[in-house]
Design a protein around this motif. Structure first.
Motif, PDB file in Angstrom:
ATOM      1  N   LEU A  72       0.830  -1.203   0.000  1.00 29.12           N
ATOM      2  CA  LEU A  72       0.000   0.000   0.000  1.00 29.12           C
ATOM      3  C   LEU A  72       0.868   1.258   0.000  1.00 29.12           C
ATOM      4  N   GLU A  73       1.888   1.274   0.830  1.00 30.57           N
ATOM      5  CA  GLU A  73       2.787   2.437   0.876  1.00 30.57           C
ATOM      6  C   GLU A  73       3.437   2.687  -0.481  1.00 30.57           C
ATOM      7  N   LYS A  74       3.876   1.630  -1.143  1.00 36.69           N
ATOM      8  CA  LYS A  74       4.532   1.776  -2.444  1.00 36.69           C
ATOM      9  C   LYS A  74       3.552   2.270  -3.505  1.00 36.69           C
ATOM     10  N   ILE A  75       2.333   1.764  -3.477  1.00 33.95           N
ATOM     11  CA  ILE A  75       1.326   2.182  -4.452  1.00 33.95           C
ATOM     12  C   ILE A  75       0.941   3.643  -4.229  1.00 33.95           C
ATOM     13  N   VAL A  76       0.723   4.015  -2.975  1.00 37.84           N
ATOM     14  CA  VAL A  76       0.372   5.408  -2.665  1.00 37.84           C
ATOM     15  C   VAL A  76       1.503   6.333  -3.078  1.00 37.84           C
ATOM     16  N   GLU A  77       2.741   5.939  -2.804  1.00 39.83           N
ATOM     17  CA  GLU A  77       3.890   6.760  -3.184  1.00 39.83           C
ATOM     18  C   GLU A  77       3.979   6.911  -4.700  1.00 39.83           C
ATOM     19  N   ALA A  78       3.645   5.847  -5.439  1.00 41.59           N
ATOM     20  CA  ALA A  78       3.668   5.922  -6.902  1.00 41.59           C
ATOM     21  C   ALA A  78       2.533   6.812  -7.417  1.00 41.59           C
ATOM     22  N   LEU A  79       1.377   6.760  -6.766  1.00 41.12           N
ATOM     23  CA  LEU A  79       0.234   7.571  -7.192  1.00 41.12           C
ATOM     24  C   LEU A  79       0.378   9.036  -6.790  1.00 41.12           C
ATOM     25  N   LEU A  80       0.919   9.257  -5.603  1.00 41.81           N
ATOM     26  CA  LEU A  80       1.082  10.616  -5.080  1.00 41.81           C
ATOM     27  C   LEU A  80       2.528  10.812  -4.619  1.00 41.81           C
ATOM     28  N   PRO A  81       3.457  10.979  -5.560  1.00 42.28           N
ATOM     29  CA  PRO A  81       4.869  11.055  -5.183  1.00 42.28           C
ATOM     30  C   PRO A  81       5.228  12.306  -4.376  1.00 42.28           C
ATOM     31  N   ASP A  82       4.514  13.401  -4.586  1.00 39.68           N
ATOM     32  CA  ASP A  82       4.796  14.645  -3.872  1.00 39.68           C
ATOM     33  C   ASP A  82       4.147  14.600  -2.494  1.00 39.68           C
ATOM     34  N   LEU A  83       4.959  14.772  -1.466  1.00 41.64           N
ATOM     35  CA  LEU A  83       4.458  14.706  -0.091  1.00 41.64           C
ATOM     36  C   LEU A  83       3.353  15.728   0.158  1.00 41.64           C
ATOM     37  N   GLY A  84       3.485  16.929  -0.399  1.00 46.13           N
ATOM     38  CA  GLY A  84       2.457  17.956  -0.239  1.00 46.13           C
ATOM     39  C   GLY A  84       1.141  17.524  -0.864  1.00 46.13           C
TER      40      GLY A  84
END
Length: 146
Positions: free
Chosen positions: A44-56
């Protein structure tokens, strides 16, 4: 995605999903399930990071709902609402109960018993789900209402 020997997932492997997402292609919805919660959490963390790479962007466009607080109407309404910032909007529903049914009550009771000693919080969540399926409000159990 389900478990397999290769990387913890079958169907579409996590590697394939991440490759598609990085190429700008992806499915509108992903279902992550399995016995190993740490693998699901990592995926889940990897998928979310790929979908929303910008922390903001992640701060404003990532919405998380727990199965305990899940309200299908509210989730649908949230899905139809535009994101706060331009770009993708991600809605994560953790431990959904959408796939549970009254037919699973015996396995639910077994899961409650298993978790009583090791994971009391999850055992209580499962018990509350059992009560909901049985149509019993928690107040009915007060004062010997068993």
């Amino acid at each position: 995605m389900t478990e397999s020997k290769e990387d913890g997932f079958a169907g579409s492997s996590l590697r394939e999903v991440l490759t598609e997402l990085n190429a700008g292609q992806g499915a509108p919805c992903y279902l992550l399930y399995g016995e190993e919660e740490f693998q699901i959490h990592d995926a889940l963390e990897k998928i979310v990071e790929a979908l929303l790479p910008d922390l903001g962007e992640r701060e404003f466009n990532l919405f998380t709902t727990s199965g305990d607080d899940e309200d299908v109407s509210a989730i649908c309404e949230s899905l139809l609402t535009f994101p706060l910032m331009p770009g993708r909007k991600v809605h994560v529903v953790r431990d959904t109960r959408l796939f549970e049914s009254k037919k699973n009550l015996s396995s639910l009771v077994a899961r409650i018993r298993e978790r009583l000693e090791s994971d009391t919080d999850r055992a209580v969540e499962d018990f509350m789900q059992f009560l909901a399926f049985a149509g019993l409000p928690l107040n009915d159990l007060k004062d010997g209402g068993w």
